[in-house]
Design an enzyme around this catalytic site. Structure first.
Site: not given
Length: 182
Positions: A13, A15, A51
């Site tokens: 997480r 990015g 996603h």
């Protein structure tokens, strides 16, 4: 723009995927999105679906949980200007979980490095710009069990091989990109 290979590393997480996707979206031409995740349970299936729904409809998705180099090479067409591989971390899991249960560290590392070499061979044959995402897992504690240690070590070696071959390496922290090789 000439083709370029960028490795994007970071923690969970951090990015990484968002950064890779933004970089790909900024380029002209078709995008081949290579997904390595496998839906082993309902939660993972939901993550994959989320996603998939967030990616532009014009992007082509290739699901390649293993034998990634051959899969990408077969999927490359002249309209592919960019390849996003998300991610080496799950590829490593898939490779290690496909090995016999009592495999040693060398077997694990060699199996993953064979995948990485095939991926790099596909890149060498392509004319596309590539963004490859992988987790940096070497910053935490030493795993308490052998498979965890084999995984951490194999992925660390794979990341080193990718970083050596990359034109650029970006390390993501809290959504912020830090270029560590350019």
């Amino acid at each position: 723009m000439r083709k370029q290979f960028t490795l994007i590393l970071g923690g969970a997480r951090s990015g990484k995927s968002s950064y890779a996707e933004a970089q790909a979206a900024a380029l002209d031409g078709g995008v081949l999105y290579v997904a390595t995740a496998e839906a082993w349970d309902e939660e993972m299936a939901a993550r994959i679906a989320a996603h998939r729904s967030q990616r532009p409809a014009t992007w082509r998705t290739l699901e390649a949980p293993r034998q990634i180099g051959a899969a990408i090479a077969a999927a490359l067409t002249p309209d592919v200007a960019c390849v996003v591989v998300d991610c080496i971390t799950l590829l490593a899991s898939n490779v290690l979980l496909s090995l016999p249960e009592k495999s040693d560290e060398a077997t694990a590392a060699n199996a993953l490095l064979a995948e990485i070499d095939a991926l790099l061979a596909a890149y060498a044959q392509s004319n596309a710009t590539w963004f490859v995402v992988s987790n940096e897992v070497g910053l935490g504690i030493v795993p308490a069990y052998p498979l965890g240690r084999h995984y951490r070590d194999a992925l660390g070696r794979a990341n080193q091989r990718l970083a050596a071959a990359a034109d650029r390496v970006v390390f993501m922290v809290a959504g912020l990109p830090m270029t560590i090789k350019s």
